[in-house]
Scaffold this motif. Structure first.
Motif, PDB file in Angstrom:
ATOM      1  N   GLU A  78      27.445  12.739  10.237  1.00  0.00           N
ATOM      2  CA  GLU A  78      26.311  11.337  11.114  1.00  0.00           C
ATOM      3  C   GLU A  78      25.061  11.216  10.281  1.00  0.00           C
ATOM      4  O   GLU A  78      24.816   9.713  10.213  1.00  0.00           O
ATOM      5  N   VAL A  79      24.666  12.701   9.619  1.00  0.00           N
ATOM      6  CA  VAL A  79      23.469  12.730   8.862  1.00  0.00           C
ATOM      7  C   VAL A  79      23.750  12.328   7.543  1.00  0.00           C
ATOM      8  O   VAL A  79      23.159  12.154   6.757  1.00  0.00           O
ATOM      9  N   SER A  80      25.087  12.601   6.912  1.00  0.00           N
ATOM     10  CA  SER A  80      25.306  12.318   5.662  1.00  0.00           C
ATOM     11  C   SER A  80      26.474  11.559   5.075  1.00  0.00           C
ATOM     12  O   SER A  80      26.125  11.157   3.643  1.00  0.00           O
ATOM     13  N   ASN A  81      26.754  10.550   6.521  1.00  0.00           N
ATOM     14  CA  ASN A  81      27.475   9.341   6.053  1.00  0.00           C
ATOM     15  C   ASN A  81      27.366   7.819   5.898  1.00  0.00           C
ATOM     16  O   ASN A  81      26.499   8.031   6.744  1.00  0.00           O
ATOM     17  N   SER A  82      27.564   7.121   4.985  1.00  0.00           N
ATOM     18  CA  SER A  82      26.656   5.470   5.654  1.00  0.00           C
ATOM     19  C   SER A  82      27.256   5.092   6.813  1.00  0.00           C
ATOM     20  O   SER A  82      28.188   5.608   7.294  1.00  0.00           O
ATOM     21  N   PRO A  83      26.514   4.146   7.745  1.00  0.00           N
ATOM     22  CA  PRO A  83      25.505   3.672   7.384  1.00  0.00           C
ATOM     23  C   PRO A  83      24.242   4.528   7.582  1.00  0.00           C
ATOM     24  O   PRO A  83      24.562   5.573   8.615  1.00  0.00           O
ATOM     25  N   GLY A  84      23.196   3.746   7.162  1.00  0.00           N
ATOM     26  CA  GLY A  84      21.704   4.751   7.152  1.00  0.00           C
ATOM     27  C   GLY A  84      20.962   4.633   6.510  1.00  0.00           C
ATOM     28  O   GLY A  84      20.874   4.243   4.993  1.00  0.00           O
ATOM     29  N   GLU A  85      19.418   4.928   6.667  1.00  0.00           N
ATOM     30  CA  GLU A  85      18.650   4.875   5.075  1.00  0.00           C
ATOM     31  C   GLU A  85      18.728   6.243   4.823  1.00  0.00           C
ATOM     32  O   GLU A  85      19.183   7.218   4.954  1.00  0.00           O
ATOM     33  N   ALA A  86      18.481   5.507   3.638  1.00  0.00           N
ATOM     34  CA  ALA A  86      18.789   6.732   2.607  1.00  0.00           C
ATOM     35  C   ALA A  86      17.795   8.113   2.305  1.00  0.00           C
ATOM     36  O   ALA A  86      16.918   7.773   3.071  1.00  0.00           O
ATOM     37  N   VAL A  87      17.866   9.405   2.505  1.00  0.00           N
ATOM     38  CA  VAL A  87      17.308  10.532   2.839  1.00  0.00           C
ATOM     39  C   VAL A  87      18.276  11.243   1.262  1.00  0.00           C
ATOM     40  O   VAL A  87      19.359  11.610   1.036  1.00  0.00           O
ATOM     41  N   GLY A  88      16.742  11.680   0.342  1.00  0.00           N
ATOM     42  CA  GLY A  88      17.385  12.633  -1.210  1.00  0.00           C
ATOM     43  C   GLY A  88      16.717  13.633  -1.039  1.00  0.00           C
ATOM     44  O   GLY A  88      16.334  14.673   0.002  1.00  0.00           O
ATOM     45  N   TYR A  89      16.772  14.275  -2.402  1.00  0.00           N
ATOM     46  CA  TYR A  89      16.572  15.859  -2.418  1.00  0.00           C
ATOM     47  C   TYR A  89      15.162  16.124  -2.238  1.00  0.00           C
ATOM     48  O   TYR A  89      14.320  15.027  -2.835  1.00  0.00           O
ATOM     49  N   THR A  90      15.171  17.225  -1.902  1.00  0.00           N
ATOM     50  CA  THR A  90      12.959  17.732  -0.879  1.00  0.00           C
ATOM     51  C   THR A  90      12.313  16.533   0.215  1.00  0.00           C
ATOM     52  O   THR A  90      11.679  15.939   0.399  1.00  0.00           O
ATOM     53  N   GLU A  91      13.530  15.658   0.483  1.00  0.00           N
ATOM     54  CA  GLU A  91      12.930  15.065   1.816  1.00  0.00           C
ATOM     55  C   GLU A  91      13.729  15.520   2.862  1.00  0.00           C
ATOM     56  O   GLU A  91      13.903  14.141   3.519  1.00  0.00           O
ATOM     57  N   PHE A  92      14.140  15.982   3.406  1.00  0.00           N
ATOM     58  CA  PHE A  92      14.038  17.739   4.799  1.00  0.00           C
ATOM     59  C   PHE A  92      13.467  16.380   5.895  1.00  0.00           C
ATOM     60  O   PHE A  92      13.193  16.181   6.430  1.00  0.00           O
ATOM     61  N   GLY A  93      12.357  16.626   5.741  1.00  0.00           N
ATOM     62  CA  GLY A  93      11.253  16.640   6.697  1.00  0.00           C
ATOM     63  C   GLY A  93      10.938  14.604   6.608  1.00  0.00           C
ATOM     64  O   GLY A  93      10.540  14.552   7.711  1.00  0.00           O
ATOM     65  N   ALA A  94      11.214  14.388   5.204  1.00  0.00           N
ATOM     66  CA  ALA A  94      11.908  12.764   5.918  1.00  0.00           C
ATOM     67  C   ALA A  94      12.543  12.186   6.536  1.00  0.00           C
ATOM     68  O   ALA A  94      12.163  11.506   7.194  1.00  0.00           O
ATOM     69  N   GLY A  95      13.861  12.774   6.477  1.00  0.00           N
ATOM     70  CA  GLY A  95      15.150  12.591   7.059  1.00  0.00           C
ATOM     71  C   GLY A  95      15.061  13.083   8.490  1.00  0.00           C
ATOM     72  O   GLY A  95      15.475  12.558   9.697  1.00  0.00           O
ATOM     73  N   ALA A  96      14.376  14.251   8.782  1.00  0.00           N
ATOM     74  CA  ALA A  96      14.070  14.557  10.099  1.00  0.00           C
ATOM     75  C   ALA A  96      13.466  13.999  10.698  1.00  0.00           C
ATOM     76  O   ALA A  96      13.487  13.600  11.997  1.00  0.00           O
ATOM     77  N   ASP A  97      12.005  13.358  10.104  1.00  0.00           N
ATOM     78  CA  ASP A  97      11.311  12.812  10.729  1.00  0.00           C
ATOM     79  C   ASP A  97      11.753  11.020  11.656  1.00  0.00           C
ATOM     80  O   ASP A  97      11.829  10.276  12.716  1.00  0.00           O
ATOM     81  N   LYS A  98      12.984  10.646  10.320  1.00  0.00           N
ATOM     82  CA  LYS A  98      13.658   9.505  10.780  1.00  0.00           C
ATOM     83  C   LYS A  98      15.051   9.720  12.128  1.00  0.00           C
ATOM     84  O   LYS A  98      15.276   8.902  12.808  1.00  0.00           O
ATOM     85  N   ILE A  99      15.648  10.960  11.782  1.00  0.00           N
ATOM     86  CA  ILE A  99      16.298  11.261  13.000  1.00  0.00           C
ATOM     87  C   ILE A  99      15.289  11.287  14.682  1.00  0.00           C
ATOM     88  O   ILE A  99      15.566  10.597  15.083  1.00  0.00           O
TER      89      ILE A  99
END
Length: 434
Positions: free
Chosen positions: A364-385
């Motif tokens: 769910e967090v690594s496959n499409s579809p979804g908003e892109a989250v990249g290198y050093t962006e764990f925090g942004a990914g957690a906020d989106k979740i």
């Protein structure tokens, strides 16, 4: 916390000092390391199974080789895991909890690897295990430890096709491409040189045997022989004599750096002729320096291709700044970083470290579809979740798209030794190899 952490992520990645290397298992020992380099604490009661309300650390075990035939990989992989750990913790950690790494030496040995994994699960109480490198060791750990104990297991280096078919209750994932791809490209390299006869030399384990089988079924010419060998021998003259007895133009070599160095050196000394195509596991700069650039020039190899764009370049730059005296062992360093980040994002998504829930969130967090989250962006990914937004993580190794078997598919690149280094040549897209 995450917003503040994200501002310092890149800086923290670039400030991982050499003292961090000394604290972990890449000195050949074992240790527990948390954010900021804490080590040696008793974490028996702080391991797996906590939920979002818990303030206890998220404990992750690492079983990789700091000794034995694959010891070249242990240090670079551990360095990359520490970079991921610092990026994750700088952004607040999964579920607002500190992520701790507990590392053990697999010794490139199944018995030692299983004992190490048992210690991590039984004593350290880890909620997940990352490792090993040798496919045989990984399979032994999975069958004996992680699957029976219902612990999530990610390997960032093991590539045997046998891992795909494990009866694992969807607990085993990997960020390293299946060796079916590598074997097919090895066969293509030889065919493209107009060579009709080739042999295979492989280390006697799950990894080597599976690659030899796939190569033989993929190669359109004649496979004159397949020769298995044991690591740690002082002489490989019998192996070489058998491999070259029918004058093959190429030998496809599925082995490890320590024994590979010995074999290639003896091949050159005895003047057997022919050429070699090397598996990814042999593409170490140390192999070139130990065998000699003049010997290895013009040899071919196969490895996964990093994505185009800035993620891989940024990771390599941060790695070189943090660990100026250690090589970046691609792709295993990239894959190790992505293994830990994808796991941490899955914990965030699941709201728990319980493997039964985390395994559902890995795709769910690594496959499409979804908003892109990249290198050093764990925090942004957690906020989106946290905001209920679907995410699609990709990192230095590229897209981390886990299929039904928990595998990823990567484009492959042909390399050739030129002037003492591995130079990239042609790229083979993944969709041509599936």
């Amino acid at each position: 916390m995450r917003l503040a952490g994200m501002a310092g992520v890149a800086g923290l990645a670039g400030c991982i000092g050499q003292e961090d290397v000394q604290e972990g298992g890449n000195t050949g020992g074992s240790g527990d390391s948390g954010n900021g380099g804490d080590s040696g604490g008793d974490t028996t009661e702080s391991g797996g199974g906590g939920d979002e309300s818990s303030g206890e650390p998220v404990d992750v075990g690492v079983v990789i080789p700091f000794s034995g035939d694959l010891s070249d990989f242990g240090g670079p992989m551990m360095n990359a895991l520490r970079m991921a750990q610092k990026d994750i913790n700088a952004a607040g950690g999964p579920l607002g909890r500190e992520l701790k790494l507990h590392d053990e030496d697999s010794g490139t040995d199944s018995t030692q690897g299983v004992n190490a994994a048992n210690k991590l699960v039984d004593t350290n109480g880890v909620s997940a295990v990352i490792g090993a490198v040798s496919s045989g060791v990984t399979i032994s750990i999975a069958k004996s430890v992680t699957i029976p104990n219902e612990v999530l297991h990610i390997t960032s280096a093991s590539s045997s096709p046998s891992i795909s078919t494990l009866d694992d209750d969807d607990l085993v994932f990997r960020t390293r491409t299946n060796d079916r791809f590598v074997a097919k490209v090895m066969a293509r390299i030889i065919e493209d040189q107009g060579v009709e006869k080739a042999s295979v030399v492989f280390i006697n384990n799950d990894f080597g045997e599976a690659l030899a089988d796939t190569f033989e079924s993929s190669f359109s010419g004649t496979t004159t022989t397949t020769v298995g060998y044991e690591s740690g021998q002082s002489s490989y003259q019998q192996v070489l004599a058998k491999a070259f007895e029918d004058d093959p133009g190429f030998v496809a070599f599925a082995g490890y750096p320590e024994s590979g160095t010995t074999m290639l050196s003896q091949w050159a000394e005895e003047g057997y002729g022919g050429n070699w195509v090397l598996h990814t596991s042999l593409l170490s700069e140390d192999v070139i320096s130990n065998v000699g650039a003049e010997v290895m020039n013009d040899m071919y190899g196969v490895r996964t291709k990093p994505p185009s764009g800035g993620a891989t370049e940024s990771f390599v730059s941060d790695y070189q700044e943090a660990y100026p005296d250690a090589q970046v062992f691609d792709p295993y360093s990239w894959n190790s970083y992505d293994a830990l980040v994808s796991y941490a994002l899955a914990v965030e998504k699941a709201g728990t470290t319980d493997a039964a829930e985390v395994k559902k969130a890995m795709r769910e967090v690594s496959n499409s579809p979804g908003e892109a989250v990249g290198y050093t962006e764990f925090g942004a990914g957690a906020d989106k979740i946290g905001a209920g937004t679907d995410i699609d993580y990709s990192g230095p190794s590229g897209n981390v798209n886990y299929d039904d078997n928990g595998d990823v598919a990567s484009d492959m690149v042909i390399v050739q030794v030129e002037d003492g280094t591995f130079a990239n040549k042609d790229t083979i897209p993944a969709d041509e190899l599936v």
